[in-house]
Design a protein around this motif. Sequence first.
Motif, mmCIF file in Angstrom:
data_model
loop_
_atom_site.group_PDB
_atom_site.id
_atom_site.type_symbol
_atom_site.label_atom_id
_atom_site.label_comp_id
_atom_site.label_asym_id
_atom_site.label_seq_id
_atom_site.Cartn_x
_atom_site.Cartn_y
_atom_site.Cartn_z
ATOM 1 N N ALA A 168 0.918 -1.418 -0.540
ATOM 2 C CA ALA A 168 0.137 0.044 0.037
ATOM 3 C C ALA A 168 0.709 1.070 0.731
ATOM 4 O O ALA A 168 0.799 1.548 1.058
ATOM 5 N N PRO A 169 1.752 1.630 -1.100
ATOM 6 C CA PRO A 169 2.459 2.434 -1.245
ATOM 7 C C PRO A 169 1.711 3.524 -0.912
ATOM 8 O O PRO A 169 0.464 3.967 -1.589
ATOM 9 N N PRO A 170 2.169 4.796 -0.993
ATOM 10 C CA PRO A 170 0.946 5.970 -1.394
ATOM 11 C C PRO A 170 0.893 6.499 -1.342
ATOM 12 O O PRO A 170 1.366 7.067 -2.790
ATOM 13 N N SER A 171 0.112 7.676 -2.180
ATOM 14 C CA SER A 171 -0.537 7.736 -3.896
ATOM 15 C C SER A 171 0.530 9.000 -3.771
ATOM 16 O O SER A 171 -0.518 10.149 -3.040
ATOM 17 N N LEU A 172 1.122 9.588 -3.946
ATOM 18 C CA LEU A 172 2.269 10.808 -4.086
ATOM 19 C C LEU A 172 1.149 11.758 -5.871
ATOM 20 O O LEU A 172 1.654 10.810 -6.752
#
Lengths: 126, 267
Positions: free
Chosen positions: B73-77
Amino acid sequence: MTRKLMFLLGLIAVLTFGARPALAHHGGAAFDQTKTQTLTGTVTRMDFVNPHVVVYMNVQNPDGTTTEWSGWLTAPNKLQRAGWTKNTLKPGDKVTLVGNQQKNGSPVLQIRKVTGPEGDLPTFEQ
Amino acid sequence: MRSRSVALAVAAAFALSASATLFSQQAGRGGGAPAAPSPPAPARDLSGVWMMRNPPGINGPWTNYTYTDPMKAPPSLTAWGEAEFKKARDSNGGNYTLDETNDPVLTKCYPPGVPRVYFHPYPFEVVQTPKQTLLIYEYDHWMRRVNTDGRALPKDPDQLWMGTSVGKWIDDHNFQVETVGFNTKTWLDRLGHAHSEDLKVTENFRRVDRDHLQVDIKMEDPKALAKPWVTTFYYENRPNWELGEISCSGDYLDWTQVEKGGKEYKR
């Protein structure tokens, strides 16, 4: 590919080391994490100060000479809550330190375990 | 980016293997799932000393230096957030020297900001007064004043290290804190995710029972995050602990002398 590799490495770490989180304020990269040393000697002083408590100790070398080592612990706050005081180790105490030496060969040790005159010293709540 | 990611993973795995009992300063879970339930929580009372105790697996091996597992769940940048992130040389996992990271907390003793302040292996204390709730962090004595006198968040806040906060009780066991007004010199985590001056952090402190505190954190920043980043931290009460002294400035920066082989600090 990269994501798979990351996952694999993470999984290996979790399975192998129980997923212990490492959140050192200071890193351990200056010390050789692949080798553990055991040193026995005589305490010359202990500095119970931030950011790391330091144990200075004279260790006799095989050739009969003596080297003063410094051994580095965590912050005094953590050790204090485990029962340590600034007088837990005193000059003249015979101690055994287990840890990792500075990569450049200096007589500097990242301490993992301390055995004092009365046995193993308490670890702290991480 | 690829080599960076691989390096990150390798560093994380290595650091995990290297975590030491006496030396490393770890925040952690300390033995698995949160401890057995305790007596019910008192109403509208968070006072006391709290220590992070995240249960295993909530964030993989990344628990204590970023909010969500970058694998799952990588941050949505945003594009800006991604560009800023590429400039970061992280301080993850403990496998670094002060020369190798550009984490501003470590290399400059900058105040950590919010919620980066939670990524220290030290407890924090809650002190409640009639008009303010004080959040006092052992790491470097940082204190946040959460105004509970009914005031609104400022519409044009000053840019501060730790922001401006207001709080209110949602019910007897949930205390919500909203914070705005940050400068842009701090990171969101130890991997180096950036934020802008538009960051808004919402923390919900839920006292689950007497001994357990759950903190839900939501980060919103349209310039840096394409969508809100949310996480949960877990804490246990430590009724017999007192906060001690920690000084980053000087003490912590001197550590570089030891990293270079010095046997002691030279001051």
